[in-house]
Design a protein around this motif. Structure first.
Motif, short mmCIF file in Angstrom:
data_model
loop_
_atom_site.label_atom_id
_atom_site.label_comp_id
_atom_site.label_asym_id
_atom_site.label_seq_id
_atom_site.Cartn_x
_atom_site.Cartn_y
_atom_site.Cartn_z
N LYS A 422 0.68 -1.23 0.04
CA LYS A 422 -0.03 -0.17 0.16
C LYS A 422 0.87 1.32 -0.09
O LYS A 422 0.52 2.03 -0.78
N HIS A 423 1.80 1.08 0.79
CA HIS A 423 3.04 2.53 0.74
C HIS A 423 3.49 2.70 -0.49
O HIS A 423 3.54 3.63 -0.93
N SER A 427 3.29 5.88 -2.98
CA SER A 427 4.49 6.89 -3.37
C SER A 427 4.53 6.61 -4.93
O SER A 427 4.75 7.82 -5.54
N ARG A 428 3.92 5.56 -5.67
CA ARG A 428 3.96 5.62 -7.16
C ARG A 428 2.80 6.76 -7.57
O ARG A 428 2.84 7.38 -8.39
N ALA A 429 1.86 6.72 -6.80
CA ALA A 429 0.60 7.68 -7.25
C ALA A 429 0.89 9.19 -7.01
O ALA A 429 0.55 9.91 -7.92
N GLY A 430 2.01 9.35 -6.01
CA GLY A 430 2.49 10.52 -6.01
C GLY A 430 3.24 11.14 -7.07
O GLY A 430 3.17 12.26 -7.44
N VAL A 431 4.13 10.17 -7.60
CA VAL A 431 4.96 10.38 -8.79
C VAL A 431 3.93 10.77 -10.00
O VAL A 431 4.05 11.71 -10.64
N GLU A 432 2.85 9.82 -9.97
CA GLU A 432 2.06 10.30 -11.14
C GLU A 432 1.45 11.72 -11.02
O GLU A 432 1.32 12.53 -12.10
N MET A 471 20.86 2.67 -8.50
CA MET A 471 20.29 2.42 -7.19
C MET A 471 18.89 3.07 -6.75
O MET A 471 18.39 3.09 -5.70
N GLY A 472 18.64 4.13 -7.75
CA GLY A 472 17.49 4.85 -7.75
C GLY A 472 17.30 6.03 -8.47
O GLY A 472 18.23 6.39 -9.12
N SER A 473 16.04 6.37 -8.90
CA SER A 473 15.99 7.59 -9.77
C SER A 473 14.64 8.16 -9.22
O SER A 473 13.67 7.65 -8.83
N ASP A 474 14.46 9.47 -9.76
CA ASP A 474 13.38 9.91 -9.61
C ASP A 474 13.28 11.32 -10.57
O ASP A 474 14.09 11.95 -11.10
N ILE A 475 12.02 11.29 -11.24
CA ILE A 475 11.95 12.50 -12.30
C ILE A 475 10.72 13.41 -12.03
O ILE A 475 9.82 12.87 -11.16
N THR A 476 11.13 14.60 -12.13
CA THR A 476 9.84 15.79 -11.97
C THR A 476 9.84 16.38 -13.41
O THR A 476 10.80 15.98 -14.36
N PRO A 477 8.71 16.95 -13.74
CA PRO A 477 8.70 17.54 -14.97
C PRO A 477 9.96 18.45 -15.46
O PRO A 477 10.41 18.81 -16.47
N GLN A 478 10.58 19.00 -14.45
CA GLN A 478 11.91 19.84 -14.48
C GLN A 478 13.08 19.16 -14.73
O GLN A 478 13.90 19.66 -15.57
#
Ligand code: SER
Length: 586
Positions: A422-423, A427-432, A471-478
């Motif tokens: 669930k957690h 987090s995935r929903a947050g990214v979307e 090891m990890g990645s994160d994308i934002t529109p910027q």
């Protein structure tokens, strides 16, 4: 006999019998269906299946192994996570007769173990596989009396396969009689007896079958031999000790723990053994580039380190005591496995960071645990409590399970897994959400950065080497952020090379192709994948020209040209052995 001498004697013995000495392979295997190398035969798996061995048909090795299945057992006198396995192997060459004869010759001749202390187990047969009468006869012919040869079933005398499929077969096991006295079971006190009067030292596997994914056995065209003898156990026998922890492969480590704790090993052998084994295991995993995390190999490293730290606390070890203990382990192995020395600075940093991180929450987490069990009406600790200990205090599930067990309680594992899932969904929903709301443009931007991440990943591997792992990645529109394993700060020159390579691939306007296939097939096709346990049976593989191939959920653009231009804006550290790059499209 010192362990160093035992290793050498074994390899030389088989060299004389026409075997090629092959170095140990990595603890991290190429077979995607297993997490670690757990046996000497793994690096030779294909040669048992008929592929021509470049080393010839007879090989011998001393293999580094790591067994997660034994983590819970560590603490008794004979189980270990990290161990070295001495083995001799035949790929369609000699079979049972030579294998058993040589095993006896080595143990009684070179190691001078009295024959009377050796007992044997062989496969007694079941509905699928017949009794191994041949091994029984060979043993008798070699003069072993009937009362030291016993038949056992699948559990004890059938081995393999490693992973989901592969070679396997009946085994002949050599046991050493530690006490030469029966327990209360009298005549029934035979090898595998729960009293521990016998210790299995050598497993002689006769690979005659192939077991497929549905557990169906078919005879192999070519018969093979795979033997494995734990160096630590043999050292225990030859050095006349009652546990592997008292051999020269452990004494300096145990002594250092004693020094740090100002107590003695005999006060709490279990805690000492767990610490000694787990710290040694951690040194070896870290030496192969594993970094503590919540996934796969990284999770195992975190789990053993945190367990060691917890037991260290029970022994009142002062802060930062893992380092001197780890250094003792390094000193034992530096000549045999030089990586533990050449990577020592990284290894120690990794250990220290994890210790510092867990130090901060362990005490509070233990308090919380005690509070929760007092509140707990039932004998089962609820999943949400276990999840909270995991999420807020860094307690691996197994650590909470162990603490619970000590209190005569269980944990709701399913409930924990549900809470974790669930957690992750949240987090995935947050990214979307980050990308949502602005329509098509936002989706395209996300796809562009996603594709850029794959290009960056591959470019880093080409410029810095194959040790680079996401090891990890994160994308934002910027912007995109990418974490990867690498021991040092990138030089200006390296950064420029990486950036140029990504931009070159954008210029080439490579086509991006998506295919769906099984996880195993994807790995065979050379696709990169680092978060294995999350993957479903069928995975999506994205290829960018012939430059990059990765398992990924997408979305991606259709051609790299759509990316425009790629610019690295920052490179920094993100923990021990992990670097972080931020980049933007321009
Ligand atoms: N593969 C067998 C084992 O690991 C023998 O080497 O015990």
């Amino acid at each position: 006999m010192k362990s160093e001498e035992i290793r050498k004697k074994f390899l030389d013995f088989f060299k004389e019998k026409g075997h090629k000495i092959v170095p140990s392979s990595s603890l991290l295997p190429t077979d995607p269906s297993v997490l670690f190398t757990t046996a000497g035969m793994q690096q030779f798996k294909e040669y048992f299946l008929g592929k021509k061995s470049p080393f010839g048909k007879r090989v011998t090795s001393c293999q580094k192994c790591f067994r997660t299945s034994d983590i819970e057992e560590v603490g008794n006198d004979r189980h270990l996570t990290f161990l070295e396995m001495l083995g001799n192997f035949s790929f369609g060459d000699y079979f049972k007769k030579e294998t058993i004869e040589w095993a006896l010759e080595f143990l009684t001749g070179l190691c001078k173990i009295p024959n009377s202390k050796l007992w044997f187990g062989y496969f007694k047969g079941d509905s699928n596989v017949p009794e191994d009468k041949e091994s029984y006869k060979i043993l008798q012919k070699l003069g072993i009396p009937k009362n030291r040869i016993y038949g056992f079933g699948r559990e004890d005398n059938f081995w393999g396969p490693t992973g989901e499929e592969g070679p396997c077969g009946p085994t002949c096991e050599v046991h050493y009689d530690l006490t030469q006295e029966s327990c209360s079971k009298g005549k029934d006190c035979i090898p595998n007896c729960e009293c521990g009067g016998f210790i299995e030292i050598w497993n002689l596997v006769f690979n005659e079958y192939y077991q497929d994914r549905n557990k169906k056995l078919t005879p192999l065209k070519q018969k093979g031999v795979d033997t494995g003898m734990g160096l630590e156990r043999l050292a225990m026998v030859l050095q006349g000790k009652s546990s592997v922890f008292e051999t020269d492969l452990f004494t300096s480590v145990i002594k250092e723990i004693e020094k740090q704790s100002s107590q003695s090993y005999t006060d709490n052998p279990k805690a000492y053994r767990i610490m000694a084994d787990h710290i040694k295991g951690a040194v070896f995993l870290a030496s192969e580039g594993v970094i503590p995390s919540n996934l796969e190999q990284g999770y195992t490293l975190r789990r053993i380190l945190r367990r060691a730290i917890r037991f260290g606390k029970l022994l009142n070890l002062p802060k930062n005591s893992l380092i001197p203990i780890a250094q003792k382990a390094t000193a034992i192995y530096q000549d045999i496995y030089p990586k533990v020395k050449t990577q020592e600075a990284d290894i120690l940093t990794i250990l220290q960071n994890e210790e510092e991180k867990f130090e901060k929450t362990l005490e509070r987490g233990l308090k919380e645990f005690r509070y929760q069990i007092e509140k707990c009406q039932e004998k089962i600790i609820p999943g949400r409590v276990v999840f909270d200990l995991y999420q807020s205090y860094g307690f691996p599930l197994e650590l909470t399970e162990e603490l619970a067990k000590e209190e005569g309680l269980k944990v709701d594992k399913q409930g924990f897994e549900g809470a974790l899932k669930k957690h992750q969904e949240i987090s995935r929903a947050g990214v979307e959400k980050k990308f949502g709301g602005v329509g098509k443009e936002a989706t395209h931007q996300a796809a562009k950065l996603h594709t850029a991440t794959h290009l960056l990943h591959q470019a880093l591997r080409e410029v810095l080497g194959e040790h680079v792992k996401q090891m990890g990645s994160d994308i934002t529109p910027q912007r995109l952020r990418f974490d990867f394993s690498h021991p040092a700060k990138l030089t200006e020159d390296e950064l420029k090379k990486v950036e140029d390579l990504v931009n070159q691939k954008i210029k080439e306007d490579l086509k991006i192709q998506k295919e769906e296939m099984s996880y195993e097939k994807a790995i065979r096709a050379g696709a990169l994948a680092f978060f294995k346990e999350k993957y479903p049976e069928k995975v999506k593989v994205y290829s960018i020209g012939d430059f990059s191939k990765e398992i990924c959920g997408g979305p991606h653009v259709s051609h790299t040209g759509e990316l425009g231009h790629f610019k690295i804006i920052k490179e920094e550290s993100s923990g021990a052995g992990v670097r972080r790059i931020r980049a933007i499209p321009k």
